[in-house]
Write an enzyme that holds these catalytic residues in place. Structure first.
Site, PDB file in Angstrom:
ATOM      1  N   ARG A   1       0.798  -1.227   0.000  1.00 58.15           N
ATOM      2  CA  ARG A   1       0.000   0.000   0.000  1.00 58.15           C
ATOM      3  C   ARG A   1       0.833   1.280   0.000  1.00 58.15           C
ATOM      4  NH1 ARG A   1      -5.252   0.049   3.861  1.00 58.15           N
ATOM      5  NH2 ARG A   1      -5.442   2.090   2.898  1.00 58.15           N
TER       6      ARG A   1
ATOM      7  N   HIS B   1      -7.728  -4.413  -7.928  1.00 61.69           N
ATOM      8  CA  HIS B   1      -7.455  -3.689  -6.678  1.00 61.69           C
ATOM      9  C   HIS B   1      -8.576  -3.914  -5.671  1.00 61.69           C
ATOM     10  CE1 HIS B   1      -5.178  -0.780  -4.433  1.00 61.69           C
ATOM     11  NE2 HIS B   1      -6.244  -0.013  -4.242  1.00 61.69           N
TER      12      HIS B   1
ATOM     13  N   TYR C   1     -16.303  12.805 -16.117  1.00 57.89           N
ATOM     14  CA  TYR C   1     -16.134  13.951 -17.007  1.00 57.89           C
ATOM     15  C   TYR C   1     -14.705  14.107 -17.534  1.00 57.89           C
ATOM     16  CZ  TYR C   1     -20.637  15.372 -15.049  1.00 57.89           C
ATOM     17  OH  TYR C   1     -21.941  15.420 -14.654  1.00 57.89           O
TER      18      TYR C   1
END
Length: 639
Positions: free
Chosen positions: A23, A65, A106
């Site tokens: 991580r 993931h 977007y």
């Protein structure tokens, strides 16, 4: 209980290992954390040279993931803003203002040309099963650029952390070339936000750097901030300047922010203040100057490794040579295979071997016939054709046979043999080939990544001197006013950083900062006021309100909170004497009583020890005191 302890110990170690390895800490070779590696692998897998919706990329990455799409999207935006591996379209946030990116649906992204060329090669990548076993993901990408130093990295794991500062692409590649040529080299950080940097304490990434914003003095009354320090935004920069102004550390008339795609913060100065007067204060008390510590911790061979810039670069050069060698070996094998296949095809067609199998009825006899015909050519082929090779010959279309051009085929074989010789030459001169590879990267991509942070030695700024100014403070003891605009014969030369201590006739005192004009009386008489000197010893005599016995004490004020009221004598006491003179001698007059032989005495403060301001005084005599007067031995100033 012991079983519970063992369970907690085992689970905690598992958790710590997961956070460290999977991580928070980047890999030494590809410089990526697992989520970043999975993102890039997904982008390569779906790459078609077109832009992809970030929401789509995050969704597909979730197959690899074990966390939510929000964390993946944040990692992608962060990776995109580094400026090396991803091309973007849409609002990915603003590094200067700190504005966040638009929603994932977007904005769009795709791999950059640099990423495609230097990070991916299936033939030399080791793959492991994903968290649910349904997919394969790369254990480490075969990165041919020192990405961990280019992009920088931050991470906090269990019991350890890393903070690797970003460096310049060109300088890192040139340093790798220098390592291969066994020449000296130096590399220093480079930030997207620019600024001016002092690297005198960098210590190969084990120390710290000092970075300043780039200030442009337009005229004596205007300063424009053109570049900001890393880790700051225009908003935090303006807030820090505004806070410094409120605390009186610098004077401003206005702050205007005109930042868009470039930083432009305008500082307007008031009347009587000039640009040269506030530059040091801006560096000393605002985010116009920051200090950044560096600590390089990476994962190497599945273990944490604390290292420095030079050792990490040398490791990467060693890994790069290994990647290039493996690619050359694979390319060599493929070239030899192509030469073999083309030569076999030429022999088969040129000698019309296909004619002798036209009348054979079984597949086994066809293979036997071809194998028999090829035996005389085994030495030329350098390999005995197997079943699959003969199958390939049988799959050649009639059209290809009819239009077969021997000269063209021989020309292609000649080119392939030339490529084999070139590959073998590169394998023999691997260091030279690696240098050539790196120089080609510089030629192709170097102009895209110029240095943005200027390196120069920065002088240390004394925070006190940066805002220290000489002022005159007047004290009006009768009316109780203190300040630079007070009319009084009692004046002190001091600085705006000095503090004034005020002693009152009720045995209290407080410390204030000098201002223009301040009324300090709160119902009590002001006995003494002067700039605070922590080495100054005050001498005091006070009378107990009940016994009327006099007590003497000597003290100094060293610790205080501004404007807080403290006691230097016991509550209710009457102050008979207060002076800053050294070892004063006073006359103590006692209350007349029958049989009182001694009516007065001289008291020398030299016999009184200096103690804390809160300590009780020393009793002068077991007699009531009427008053404390002037001694003939010494001329004193009474409170």
């Amino acid at each position: 209980m012991d079983d519970l302890k063992q369970l907690m110990r085992t689970n905690y170690l598992t958790y710590a290992s997961y956070v460290i390895l999977d991580r928070a800490i980047p890999n030494a070779i590809d410089g990526l954390k697992p989520v970043q590696r999975r993102l890039l692998h997904t982008l390569m897998k779906i790459d078609d040279s077109k832009m992809h919706k970030v929401a789509n990329v995050s969704g597909q990455t979730m197959a690899l993931h074990p966390h939510g799409d929000a964390a993946i999207t944040d990692a992608l935006v962060n990776l995109a803003n580094k400026g090396y591996l991803l091309e973007t379209q849409g609002n990915f946030g603003n590094l200067y203002t700190g504005d966040p990116a638009a929603a994932a649906r977007y904005i769009e992204t795709r791999l950059s040309a640099l990423a495609k060329e230097t990070l991916f090669n299936k033939d030399i990548t080791e793959y492991v099963a994903s968290y649910d076993g349904r997919n394969q993901e790369p254990l480490c990408l075969p990165a041919k650029i020192p990405l961990v130093l280019m992009q920088g990295a931050e991470g906090i794991a269990v019991g350890m952390s890393t903070k690797i500062l970003p460096h310049n692409f060109n300088e890192l590649i040139e340093a790798q070339v220098a390592i291969l040529k066994k020449k000296p080299f130096e590399v220093f950080p480079d930030f997207t936000t620019g600024g001016v940097m002092d690297v005198s304490e960098y210590d190969l990434g084990r120390g710290k750097i000092k970075v300043r914003a780039k200030l442009d003095v337009v005229d004596t009354k205007t300063i424009i901030i053109r570049e900001i320090c890393p880790g700051t935004t225009t908003e935090s920069m303006i807030n820090s300047i505004d806070e410094a102004a409120k605390k009186g550390r610098l004077k401003l008339e206005a702050i205007n922010d005109y930042t868009s795609d470039k930083v432009e913060i305008e500082l307007k100065l008031p009347r009587g203040v000039y640009a040269e007067d506030v530059l040091d204060a801006l560096y000393a008390f605002t985010q116009c100057q920051v200090s950044i510590n560096s600590q390089i911790l990476v994962i190497k061979d599945q273990l944490p490794w604390e290292t420095n810039v030079n050792d990490l670069l040398e490791l990467h050069v060693y890994a790069l040579k290994g990647f290039l060698k493996r690619e050359l070996e694979i390319a060599h094998e493929k070239l030899l295979r192509k030469i073999f296949e083309k030569t076999l095809e030429q022999i088969f067609i040129e000698n019309r071997m296909y004619k002798k199998i036209e009348n054979l009825k079984t597949y086994e006899k066809i293979h036997e016939a071809i194998a028999t015909q090829l035996k005389p050519y085994h030495r030329k082929l350098k390999k005995t054709p197997d079943y699959d090779d003969r199958e390939r010959l049988l799959s050649i279309a009639i059209r290809r046979i009819s239009k077969f051009d021997i000269e063209r085929q021989e020309g292609e074989i000649k080119i392939l043999k030339g490529n084999v010789l070139e590959t073998e030459k590169n394998l023999k001169n691997l260091t030279r080939f690696t240098v050539s590879y790196l120089q080609n990267l510089l030629k192709k991509y170097g102009d895209l990544f110029p240095r943005k942070t200027e390196i120069q030695e920065l002088e240390n700024i004394d925070r006190k001197k940066a805002v220290e100014k000489e002022i005159k403070v007047a004290v009006d003891l009768k009316r109780g006013y203190i300040g630079t605009k007070v009319a009084s014969d009692v004046q002190y030369k001091c600085t705006n950083l000095d503090r004034f201590v005020l002693y009152f006739d009720d045995g209290t005192y407080r410390v204030i900062a000098p201002s223009d004009k301040e009324y300090v009386l709160t119902g009590n008489k002001l006995l003494y006021a002067s700039p605070l000197d922590k080495d100054c010893v005050m001498s005091c005599i006070y009378r107990d309100s009940e016994t009327h016995f006099a007590f003497a004490k000597r003290f100094s004020v060293s610790k205080f909170i501004l404007n807080k009221v403290y006691n230097y004598a016991e509550k209710g006491s009457k102050i008979d004497f207060l002076s800053d003179q050294e070892n004063p001698v006073v006359s103590v007059i006692f209350v007349p009583k029958p049989k009182l032989k001694q009516k007065k005495m001289d008291f020398d403060f030299a016999d009184v020890l200096v103690k804390g301001v809160a300590a009780k005084g020393k009793r002068i005599a077991n007699k009531e005191v009427k008053k404390v007067g002037q001694s003939k031995k010494q001329q004193l100033t009474f409170a």
